[in-house]
Structures are given as structure tokens and as C-alpha cells.
Write a protein that holds these residues in place. Structure first.
Motif, PDB file in Angstrom:
ATOM      1  N   ALA A   1       0.827  -1.210   0.000  1.00 29.60           N
ATOM      2  CA  ALA A   1       0.000   0.000   0.000  1.00 29.60           C
ATOM      3  C   ALA A   1       0.862   1.262   0.000  1.00 29.60           C
ATOM      4  O   ALA A   1       0.526   2.254  -0.645  1.00 29.60           O
ATOM      5  CB  ALA A   1      -0.920  -0.010   1.210  1.00 29.60           C
ATOM      6  N   LYS A   2       1.968   1.218   0.713  1.00 30.39           N
ATOM      7  CA  LYS A   2       2.847   2.378   0.835  1.00 30.39           C
ATOM      8  C   LYS A   2       3.581   2.677  -0.462  1.00 30.39           C
ATOM      9  O   LYS A   2       3.720   3.845  -0.862  1.00 30.39           O
ATOM     10  CB  LYS A   2       3.854   2.140   1.966  1.00 30.39           C
ATOM     11  N   THR A   3       4.077   1.636  -1.139  1.00 30.48           N
ATOM     12  CA  THR A   3       4.935   1.825  -2.311  1.00 30.48           C
ATOM     13  C   THR A   3       4.219   1.611  -3.635  1.00 30.48           C
ATOM     14  O   THR A   3       4.760   1.960  -4.691  1.00 30.48           O
ATOM     15  CB  THR A   3       6.127   0.863  -2.249  1.00 30.48           C
ATOM     16  N   GLU A   4       3.027   1.005  -3.598  1.00 30.16           N
ATOM     17  CA  GLU A   4       2.284   0.642  -4.814  1.00 30.16           C
ATOM     18  C   GLU A   4       3.096  -0.318  -5.681  1.00 30.16           C
ATOM     19  O   GLU A   4       3.034  -0.282  -6.912  1.00 30.16           O
ATOM     20  CB  GLU A   4       1.898   1.888  -5.610  1.00 30.16           C
ATOM     21  N   LEU A   5       3.884  -1.183  -5.029  1.00 31.46           N
ATOM     22  CA  LEU A   5       4.683  -2.193  -5.723  1.00 31.46           C
ATOM     23  C   LEU A   5       4.242  -3.576  -5.275  1.00 31.46           C
ATOM     24  O   LEU A   5       3.694  -3.751  -4.192  1.00 31.46           O
ATOM     25  CB  LEU A   5       6.172  -2.006  -5.415  1.00 31.46           C
ATOM     26  N   ASP A   6       4.523  -4.569  -6.118  1.00 30.81           N
ATOM     27  CA  ASP A   6       4.229  -5.951  -5.745  1.00 30.81           C
ATOM     28  C   ASP A   6       5.254  -6.482  -4.764  1.00 30.81           C
ATOM     29  O   ASP A   6       4.945  -7.301  -3.904  1.00 30.81           O
ATOM     30  CB  ASP A   6       4.186  -6.832  -6.990  1.00 30.81           C
ATOM     31  N   ASP A   7       6.507  -6.046  -4.914  1.00 33.02           N
ATOM     32  CA  ASP A   7       7.576  -6.439  -3.996  1.00 33.02           C
ATOM     33  C   ASP A   7       8.722  -5.452  -4.140  1.00 33.02           C
ATOM     34  O   ASP A   7       8.567  -4.398  -4.755  1.00 33.02           O
ATOM     35  CB  ASP A   7       8.036  -7.875  -4.259  1.00 33.02           C
ATOM     36  N   SER A   8       9.877  -5.804  -3.595  1.00 30.49           N
ATOM     37  CA  SER A   8      10.969  -4.834  -3.487  1.00 30.49           C
ATOM     38  C   SER A   8      11.728  -4.597  -4.788  1.00 30.49           C
ATOM     39  O   SER A   8      12.538  -3.678  -4.866  1.00 30.49           O
ATOM     40  CB  SER A   8      11.961  -5.285  -2.406  1.00 30.49           C
ATOM     41  N   VAL A   9      11.507  -5.425  -5.817  1.00 28.66           N
ATOM     42  CA  VAL A   9      12.237  -5.281  -7.077  1.00 28.66           C
ATOM     43  C   VAL A   9      11.259  -4.986  -8.210  1.00 28.66           C
ATOM     44  O   VAL A   9      10.265  -5.695  -8.388  1.00 28.66           O
ATOM     45  CB  VAL A   9      13.060  -6.548  -7.403  1.00 28.66           C
TER      46      VAL A   9
ATOM     47  N   PHE B   1      14.159   0.502  -1.562  1.00 31.42           N
ATOM     48  CA  PHE B   1      14.427   0.352  -0.136  1.00 31.42           C
ATOM     49  C   PHE B   1      13.185   0.624   0.705  1.00 31.42           C
ATOM     50  O   PHE B   1      13.087   0.171   1.838  1.00 31.42           O
ATOM     51  CB  PHE B   1      15.556   1.292   0.287  1.00 31.42           C
ATOM     52  N   ALA B   2      12.230   1.353   0.135  1.00 32.03           N
ATOM     53  CA  ALA B   2      11.010   1.660   0.876  1.00 32.03           C
ATOM     54  C   ALA B   2      10.140   0.426   1.086  1.00 32.03           C
ATOM     55  O   ALA B   2       9.276   0.415   1.963  1.00 32.03           O
ATOM     56  CB  ALA B   2      10.210   2.745   0.153  1.00 32.03           C
ATOM     57  N   PHE B   3      10.356  -0.617   0.288  1.00 27.20           N
ATOM     58  CA  PHE B   3       9.580  -1.855   0.439  1.00 27.20           C
ATOM     59  C   PHE B   3      10.347  -2.800   1.358  1.00 27.20           C
ATOM     60  O   PHE B   3      11.241  -3.517   0.953  1.00 27.20           O
ATOM     61  CB  PHE B   3       9.343  -2.517  -0.917  1.00 27.20           C
ATOM     62  N   MET B   4      10.038  -2.742   2.640  1.00 29.49           N
ATOM     63  CA  MET B   4      10.644  -3.604   3.655  1.00 29.49           C
ATOM     64  C   MET B   4      12.178  -3.599   3.564  1.00 29.49           C
ATOM     65  O   MET B   4      12.830  -4.643   3.592  1.00 29.49           O
ATOM     66  CB  MET B   4      10.106  -5.032   3.544  1.00 29.49           C
TER      67      MET B   4
END
Length: 306
Positions: free
Chosen positions: A102-110, A129-132
Motif C-alpha cells: 500500500a505504501k509503495t504501490e509495488l508488488d515487492d521490493s524489485v 528500499f522503501a519496500f521492507m
């Protein structure tokens, strides 16, 4: 005149109503404490003008700065099992994942994408880096491997922008398995003769540094980026010695042969483009000079004067 309706009530409303003022109009430089207007900072690719401090940027911003006209195509990555270990510390792992998404609007960190860099096709993966903390889990590992597979299919260079705190502890051994898997994928690039360029950003640590982040044909780093496996305090406690100042920073690692070059964010696109052209033995595009020179016509007529 009804002064209660016209004066008192509007005054009360002005105190009670929430004022809509934009947040983060000014951003403080972590290095010098300088306050920079956020629009000026964004226009400068999030590099503080006076101190030259490179702030963290999102994966989407990184791709926009890197590809021509900010245009790129996102590569869909394979789905993986969510929370296979049913991990829980202070919170459930699935809840942490939901918050990060929700914070990054990404599926995961890559995030993996393809696009043009100075007119040539390029495949790029960016850790956010914002994703966990940019941690490497099964989904991130699959994304990197899928990006390398696309690079092999399209016969393009593969550029990895690394930013991570290491392996994702909530996935345990399944996270650590991504280290050899991504290493094998990098070897496939090498066997195909395609460039693999790594850009180490602040910070790049842990298991990521112990695997694909240190396997590039050329190792680049942004200025003053923190790069290492273990933290400085842990190393000092282990070897019982005081470490040199800034020994895990980009410039120190370059001076001691751990990385090849330190490149400013503004120059990153041009530097990587030139390196890929060199490694792929591409000829520099020059204007055609095959046209024969036009010789000036010399008149042989003799002027007759009366």
C-alpha cells in the motif's frame, strides 16, 4: 447585523477546520541540515545542490531518470507463495506485506522494466528500499531472474540498481536460496556475452552484497553510498579493532579496489550507456562522411575590356 452568525461562528470554524497545507514543502539534508525546497530537489533528481548528498528515490523515479523520455515497459514477474512459513514476530508477515504494498504501490521490493537508453534497448531491475528495506525474498529473486531471462531473449544489457538491507528474515531459508539462484542467472548472462552492470546505491548490505550485487562486469556506486555485508559495529566487535573512517562508503571501496567507479546520479545514464557500447563493441554513431567534397569551380574565361 447578526454578529454571532457573521463574526463569531466563522472564527470558531476557522479554528476547528483542518487547514489543508502541503506537507514536506522543505526537506532537510541529512548530511548538512540544509533545508531544500522539495520542487528544487526533485528537479535535481533528489540530489541536494550544495552538499551533493544523494537521497533515496523510488524505483519508479529511478527508471524515469534512466530511460529515454522517462518511458519504460514494466515486466510482469511470476507469482510466489505468500508467507510460506506462516511467520510472525510482533506482527504477521502478511500484514507487513500489505502495508508495504500500500505504501509503495509495488508488488515487492524489485521492479523490472525494459526501455531505451540513448536509443539502445536496455533491461533494468531496481530495488526499492522503501519496500521492507529492499529485502530479498522469493518474489524479488523471481523478479531479478525474470529480468535476466528477458535480457537474454532480447539480447540486451542488464542493469541492476541495488539497494537492500539483505535477505528477508520472514522467509528464512527460502530467502537465502535466492542468492545462488540469482548468481546462476548472472552466469547465464556472462555465457551469452551480455553486459551485466551493477549500480550500488545507499544502502546495499547483507546477503545482497554477498551475491548478485558484487558480480557485475562493472561495479558502479553512487557517491557516499553505504556498501558492505555486516555493520561496522559488528565487525569492530569481531576483530576488536577500530575501523578506518568511512571504510564502507563508495569512495573508500573504490580506492581499495572493491568497486570500479563512483558516478554522480546526473551522469549515471551516460556512463552506463558508454560502458554497454564498449562491452558490446558497438560503433559510435557518427555522421556519414562519404560524400565527395565539392571543388570550387574556377572560371577560365578572360574578361575583355574595351
Amino acid at each position: 447585523m447578526n454578529w454571532i452568525n457573521n463574526v463569531v461562528r466563522p472564527k470558531i470554524r476557522s479554528f476547528l477546520e483542518k487547514r489543508e497545507t502541503p506537507e514536506n514543502l522543505w526537506i532537510k539534508c541529512p548530511e548538512t541540515g540544509e533545508m531544500v525546497f522539495h520542487r528544487d530537489l526533485e528537479a535535481n533528481q533528489w540530489v541536494v545542490p550544495n552538499s551533493n548528498f544523494h537521497m533515496r528515490i523510488t524505483s519508479k523515479k529511478r527508471l524515469e531518470y534512466f530511460f529515454d523520455n522517462g518511458e519504460f515497459t514494466k515486466i510482469e514477474t511470476p507469482e510466489v507463495a505468500i508467507d510460506p512459513l506462516k511467520f510472525r514476530d510482533q506482527r504477521k508477515y502478511v500484514d507487513r506485506l500489505k502495508d508495504a504494498k500500500a505504501k509503495t504501490e509495488l508488488d515487492d521490493s524489485v521492479l523490472v522494466a525494459t526501455g531505451k537508453v540513448n536509443g539502445y534497448d536496455m533491461t533494468t531491475a531496481v530495488q526499492d528500499f522503501a519496500f521492507m528495506g529492499g529485502s530479498l525474498g522469493m518474489a524479488a529473486g523471481e523478479a531479478i531472474i525474470r529480468g535476466i531471462e528477458v535480457a537474454l531473449e532480447k539480447k540486451t544489457p542488464f542493469v541492476m540498481f541495488a539497494a537492500s538491507g539483505g535477505a528477508r528474515m520472514q522467509e528464512g531459508i527460502l530467502s537465502l536460496m535466492q542468492l545462488p539462484r540469482t548468481t546462476v542467472a548472472v552466469q547465464m548472462l556472462r555465457e551469452a556475452g551480455l553486459p551485466y552492470i551493477v549500480v550500488l546505491t545507499n544502502p546495499t548490505t547483507g546477503g545482497v552484497t554477498a551475491s548478485y550485487a558484487m558480480l557485475g562486469d562493472v561495479q558502479i556506486a553512487e557517491p557516499n553510498a553505504l556498501i558492505g555485508f555486516a555493520g561496522q559495529r559488528v565487525i569492530e566487535q569481531t576483530i576488536r579493532e577500530k575501523l578506518p573512517e568511512g571504510f564502507q562508503r563508495s569512495e573508500y571501496l573504490r580506492d581499495h579496489g572493491m568497486i570500479d567507479m563512483v558516478v554522480h546520479r546526473h551522469d549515471m545514464k551516460e556512463t552506463i550507456s558508454k560502458l554497454c557500447n564498449l562491452l558490446l563493441k558497438r560503433e559510435t554513431l557518427l555522421p556519414e562522411l562519404n560524400e565527395e567534397p565539392v571543388e570550387a569551380e574556377v572560371s577560365t574565361e578572360v574578361a575583355v575590356t574595351s
